[in-house]
Design an enzyme around this catalytic site. Structure first.
Site, PDB file in Angstrom:
ATOM      1  CD  GLN A  87      37.673  30.649  44.637  1.00 36.54           C
ATOM      2  OE1 GLN A  87      37.503  31.283  43.609  1.00 36.54           O
ATOM      3  NE2 GLN A  87      38.116  29.405  44.635  1.00 36.54           N
ATOM      4  CB  SER A  88      41.373  37.456  45.443  1.00 32.29           C
ATOM      5  OG  SER A  88      41.649  38.636  44.729  1.00 32.29           O
ATOM      6  CG  ASN A  89      36.379  37.860  41.615  1.00 31.84           C
ATOM      7  OD1 ASN A  89      36.219  36.781  41.037  1.00 31.84           O
ATOM      8  ND2 ASN A  89      35.550  38.300  42.544  1.00 31.84           N
TER       9      ASN A  89
END
Ligand SMILES: *Cc1c(COP(=O)(O)O)cnc(C)c1O
Length: 346
Positions: A87-89
């Protein structure tokens, strides 16, 4: 390249480095009167809305990407590679920035967070990356920065053999801290805003993960002669590991800009009081902070970064005596709320 507006000689080579303009500055500096009364403080509480940095749901990585993607463009790259948590922005915004500048993007997911909920792997940032058409890879470790970078290098080699021009955004320390420069710029922007409001600011709170945001902001403030204290809220590592990391980043920024490092050891303040139970997991206190900020100021915070930072900010606002304003940087992470629906509705 467009006009950057950076002319201050105190920032050394900053204006000479390639930069792709990806959002309209400045981001808003908003007063939070409802949160202040909920915290029982008469101090002005303010939030800098770096969650509203234009590109694909925004966030702090947009500022960081201006320098990475600026360099990629200057090198004639056609494909950008990045590694990060599922879930890396940063990965989401790299894919978005690459598209905006006419490039492809390869994302490598690392196994950093053990979370069984299927929404973690399908919704939030992942959904946006799929819509953007990024090419996805998988790395089965979560705490092996050098290994993740090495694998990214192999993917880049394969792309080169296929005639492409890849550009890698590295994860591990030891590379030129281009991303931090985005927050050196932000420091200048924020000082200008503080000047315009006539506020006396006692402290600034910011998330401290890779450290690019924290170190860049701190470095920029000190380089421009401001002594406002900055507290970094640890979101990834404990304070014992994070403090030296921030100091080292500041040394690297000074080298890159070819100016003196005005950040002293005492300037580097980090707290890990809101980190538990660990990276990508939120405590009940953090979930409560997310709810309070939403119900008083309609801010949308995520459980991984900005929610933890807000928990630290609220705790300080409730505790601290004094008159001066407190500022929190909202670093974004908005899509994360959809991946963490189970935690937020429990
Ligand atoms: C990456 C990230 C952070 C941490 O920033 P660093 O520069 O890596 O320290 C904070 N908030 C959000 C929403 C992020 O995506």
């Amino acid at each position: 390249m467009t006009e950057t507006g950076i002319t201050d000689p105190a920032l050394g080579r900053l204006a000479d480095l390639p930069r792709a303009v990806l959002f309209r500055a400045p981001t808003h500096l908003e007063v939070m009167p409802n949160l202040a009364s909920a915290c029982g403080t008469s101090r002005p509480l303010l939030v800098k809305r770096d969650d509203l940095t234009d590109l694909a749901f925004g966030g702090n990585k947009v500022r960081q990407l201006e320098f990475y993607l600026g360099e990629a463009q200057a090198q004639g790259a056609d494909t950008v590679l990045i590694t990060g948590a599922v879930q890396s922005n940063f990965a989401r915004l790299t894919a978005a920035g690459a598209r905006k500048l006419g490039m492809d993007c390869h994302i490598q997911w690392e196994e950093r967070v053990t979370k069984q909920d299927p929404r973690y792997r399908n919704s939030g940032n992942v959904l946006i990356e799929r819509i953007l058409g990024a090419t996805l890879h998988f790395y089965p470790e979560g705490e092996d920065e050098a290994g993740a970078d090495r694998r990214l290098g192999e993917i880049a080699d394969e792309l080169r053999q296929a005639g492409r021009k890849p550009y890698i955004i590295p994860l591990a320390p030891g590379h030129a801290p281009l991303g931090a420069l985005g927050y050196v710029v932000a420091a200048q922007e924020l000082l200008q805003q503080i000047d315009e409001t006539d506020l006396c600011v006692d402290e600034i709170f910011v998330a401290s993960g890779s450290g690019a945001t924290h170190a860049g902001l701190l470095f920029g403030l000190r380089a421009l002669g401001s002594s406002i204290p900055v507290t970094g809220i640890c979101v990834r590592r404990d304070a014992a590991a994070q403090g030296p990391r921030i100091s080292q980043r500041c040394v690297e920024i000074a080298e890159l800009l070819q100016i003196e490092n005005s950040v002293s050891a005492e300037d580097v303040v980090v707290t890990d009081a809101f980190l538990a139970p660990g990276y990508g997991r939120a405590s009940e206190e953090v979930i409560e902070a997310i709810r309070l900020a939403a119900r008083t100021e309609a801010l949308m915070l995520d459980p991984v970064y900005s929610g933890k930072t807000m928990a630290g900010f609220i705790s300080a606002a409730k505790r601290a005596e004094g008159e001066g304003a407190l500022i929190v940087i909202h670093t974004g992470g908005t899509p994360g709320i959809f991946a963490y629906e189970d935690d937020l509705t429990a």
